[in-house]
Design a protein around this motif. Structure first.
Motif, mmCIF file in Angstrom:
data_model
loop_
_atom_site.group_PDB
_atom_site.id
_atom_site.type_symbol
_atom_site.label_atom_id
_atom_site.label_comp_id
_atom_site.label_asym_id
_atom_site.label_seq_id
_atom_site.Cartn_x
_atom_site.Cartn_y
_atom_site.Cartn_z
ATOM 1 N N GLY A 13 0.790 -1.224 0.000
ATOM 2 C CA GLY A 13 0.000 0.000 0.000
ATOM 3 C C GLY A 13 0.825 1.278 0.000
ATOM 4 N N MET A 14 2.148 1.152 -0.123
ATOM 5 C CA MET A 14 3.015 2.322 -0.187
ATOM 6 C C MET A 14 3.838 2.216 -1.465
ATOM 7 S SD MET A 14 4.049 2.928 3.793
ATOM 8 C CE MET A 14 2.753 3.103 5.032
ATOM 9 N N LYS A 15 3.617 3.157 -2.373
ATOM 10 C CA LYS A 15 4.101 3.038 -3.737
ATOM 11 C C LYS A 15 5.298 3.948 -4.004
ATOM 12 C CE LYS A 15 0.665 0.298 -4.901
ATOM 13 N NZ LYS A 15 0.873 -1.114 -5.245
ATOM 14 N N ASP A 16 6.239 3.431 -4.782
ATOM 15 C CA ASP A 16 7.333 4.262 -5.295
ATOM 16 C C ASP A 16 6.836 5.045 -6.505
ATOM 17 O OD1 ASP A 16 9.357 3.165 -3.519
ATOM 18 O OD2 ASP A 16 9.253 1.345 -4.732
ATOM 19 N N VAL A 17 7.279 6.285 -6.626
ATOM 20 C CA VAL A 17 7.011 7.088 -7.819
ATOM 21 C C VAL A 17 8.308 7.147 -8.617
ATOM 22 C CG1 VAL A 17 6.316 9.333 -8.727
ATOM 23 C CG2 VAL A 17 5.237 8.436 -6.647
ATOM 24 N N LEU A 18 8.374 6.432 -9.735
ATOM 25 C CA LEU A 18 9.587 6.331 -10.540
ATOM 26 C C LEU A 18 9.739 7.563 -11.431
ATOM 27 C CD1 LEU A 18 9.389 2.537 -11.428
ATOM 28 C CD2 LEU A 18 10.542 3.645 -9.503
ATOM 29 N N PRO A 19 10.955 7.810 -11.946
ATOM 30 C CA PRO A 19 11.212 9.061 -12.677
ATOM 31 C C PRO A 19 10.253 9.336 -13.830
ATOM 32 C CG PRO A 19 13.279 7.972 -12.181
ATOM 33 C CD PRO A 19 12.194 7.033 -11.747
ATOM 34 N N GLU A 20 9.836 8.286 -14.565
ATOM 35 C CA GLU A 20 8.951 8.544 -15.707
ATOM 36 C C GLU A 20 7.583 9.048 -15.275
ATOM 37 O OE1 GLU A 20 9.310 3.929 -15.450
ATOM 38 O OE2 GLU A 20 10.533 5.692 -15.019
ATOM 39 N N PHE A 21 7.222 8.814 -14.005
ATOM 40 C CA PHE A 21 5.955 9.331 -13.478
ATOM 41 C C PHE A 21 6.157 10.574 -12.616
ATOM 42 C CE2 PHE A 21 5.316 4.699 -14.021
ATOM 43 C CZ PHE A 21 4.335 4.754 -14.995
ATOM 44 N N GLY A 22 7.379 10.780 -12.144
ATOM 45 C CA GLY A 22 7.648 11.946 -11.315
ATOM 46 C C GLY A 22 7.341 13.250 -12.019
ATOM 47 N N ALA A 23 7.575 13.294 -13.332
ATOM 48 C CA ALA A 23 7.288 14.513 -14.094
ATOM 49 C C ALA A 23 5.792 14.829 -14.081
ATOM 50 C CB ALA A 23 7.782 14.358 -15.532
ATOM 51 N N GLN A 24 4.948 13.804 -14.081
ATOM 52 C CA GLN A 24 3.504 14.030 -14.020
ATOM 53 C C GLN A 24 3.113 14.651 -12.681
ATOM 54 O OE1 GLN A 24 1.615 10.267 -14.849
ATOM 55 N NE2 GLN A 24 2.797 9.940 -16.722
ATOM 56 N N TRP A 25 3.731 14.160 -11.604
ATOM 57 C CA TRP A 25 3.479 14.737 -10.281
ATOM 58 C C TRP A 25 3.915 16.209 -10.251
ATOM 59 C CZ3 TRP A 25 1.526 12.591 -5.671
ATOM 60 C CH2 TRP A 25 1.144 11.242 -5.766
ATOM 61 N N GLU A 26 5.088 16.481 -10.780
ATOM 62 C CA GLU A 26 5.579 17.856 -10.768
ATOM 63 C C GLU A 26 4.684 18.779 -11.581
ATOM 64 O OE1 GLU A 26 10.379 17.294 -10.146
ATOM 65 O OE2 GLU A 26 9.577 17.248 -12.172
#
Length: 429
Positions: A13-26
């Motif tokens: 239930g605790m997820k890593d946010v990998l670089p290819e998705f980090g840009a979406q968060w930013e």
């Protein structure tokens, strides 16, 4: 003999946010900051850890969050009962009281970050998840209730989301809720045969939540239950009507949902949710409302307040469904070089390009041109800047345009003097 180390994985239930998705968060965070600044909201940050009593007092001891979902522990050093925040509002209010924020004027504030609940992980719901939390502290009128909802309509437009609808209700004031509560308990006691075990447990502690059931066998009973809306007095109805009028003025469509409640005890008057059918069972993207009694409940001088929280994972899920799924580029320019001197010059030139506002990656280590070009293309850069022996001898650099929308407008590769490199790149990148 050395014992092998067992591989460590992320907690359930605790997820890593990998670089290819980090840009979406930013990108989402950047949009949110611009959106909130347009309405005068300022950033505020509170600790992840708070005293447990803050949540048992503010949220209510008979809520699911306090009873089953909080991550709590005793600090052995100080014998203090601590909890990792399960939501933001109680902490934001605690901070406003502690620092006398409402002494001279009301405040519009927001925060973003992780919150923690120990529940069964499912789509859009994790044990560590993230929220955008917005609070208007010290504002009493329906105008601010409506402004918050209208703000959210603007955010959905900024993000290109269309399939989100608004549901609206009023919880009235404490005396109105008390009268409804008594009537509701009497009604539920007459229908215990259809109540499931969870409903029976909540019947005398949080009967409003019984009406929020998803159990098909209880739907007819819930639909025919006494409605809180029918117990509202003139002032509560006038407040709600004023909110609705302002939403109509803004062209915001809504559905009155008399069964809409909040899972936390501190809400009154306006409550709302923005929901969608595109996220399965977890269809609520944003929920909020007014909580005029919480500041006094937590030890402050009586003051009104209203706010909302958005689940960031759910919002990102919706955004990804509306996009083409292409990952954003890692950089604007990829520097390719051959030889030690070219490597050093590439690093220096990259700094001047960054000074000019360009995003630049310099290839790390030594590799052949073919390998470097392959990496440049994978980076998503619009151009590769090439430095080799020939370029160094003539104080120039070669530019290879990597994207069709740029390459179609000029020669695919060209050589320019270093003194003109920034100008040439800024014109086309």
């Amino acid at each position: 003999m050395t014992q092998s180390f067992q591989k460590v994985r992320a907690l359930t239930g605790m997820k890593d946010v990998l670089p290819e998705f980090g840009a979406q968060w930013e990108a989402l965070e950047d949009t949110v900051r611009v959106w909130l600044a347009a309405y005068g909201y300022r950033n505020m940050r509170t600790p992840v850890l708070e005293h447990t009593r803050l949540f048992t007092r503010g949220i209510g001891e008979v809520t699911d969050i306090v009873e089953k979902e909080m991550y709590s522990f005793t600090d052995a050093l100080n014998d203090e009962h601590l909890t990792m925040r399960p939501e933001f509002t109680a902490g934001m209010v605690r901070a406003s009281i502690e620092h006398n924020m409402l002494y001279d004027r009301p405040h519009r504030v927001y925060t973003m970050g992780p919150v923690f609940r120990h529940e069964k992980p499912q789509r859009g719901r994790y044990r560590q998840f993230h929220q955008i939390d917005v609070e208007a502290l010290g504002f009493a009128g329906p105008d601010v209730d409506a402004e918050l909802i209208i703000m959210l309509g603007r955010l959905w437009k900024m993000l290109g989301l269309t399939d989100i609808r608004l549901e609206l209700n009023s919880l009235g004031q404490a005396d109105e809720r008390a009268a409804h509560r008594n009537a509701l308990i009497q009604y539920l006691e007459q229908h215990t045969a259809v109540l499931d075990e969870e409903a029976k447990r909540r019947m005398h502690t949080n009967p409003l939540r019984v009406l929020d059931t998803k159990n098909p066998a209880m739907q007819e009973m819930a639909n025919n239950a006494p409605r809180l809306f029918d117990f509202l007095g003139a002032e509560s109805l006038a407040h709600f009507d004023a909110v609705c009028t302002r939403l109509q003025d803004a062209g915001i469509e809504y559905r009155l949902n008399p069964r809409l409640v909040r899972g936390l005890d501190y809400y009154n008057l306006t409550v709302f949710e923005w929901v969608t059918d595109r996220l399965g069972a977890q269809g609520t993207v944003c929920g909020g409302g007014r909580y005029d009694g919480l500041i006094e409940l937590l030890g402050g001088k009586p003051a009104p307040a209203v706010g909302f929280a958005i689940g960031m994972e759910r919002l990102l899920d919706l955004c990804s469904q509306s996009s083409d799924g292409a990952a954003p580029p890692e950089c604007d320019i990829y520097m390719i070089h051959q030889g030690d001197e070219a490597s050093r010059r590439a690093a220096a030139i990259a700094e001047t390009l960054r000074d000019a506002g360009l995003r630049v990656i310099v290839h790390a280590g030594s590799a052949g041109f073919k390998s470097q070009f392959k990496r440049a293309d994978a980076s998503g850069a619009k151009a590769a800047v090439i430095l080799g022996a020939d370029e160094l001898a003539t104080e120039s650099a070669s530019i290879k345009w990597l994207r069709a929308e740029v390459a179609d407008q000029q020669p695919q590769q060209q050589t320019v003097p270093l003194v003109r490199l920034i100008t040439e790149l800024k014109l086309k990148v």
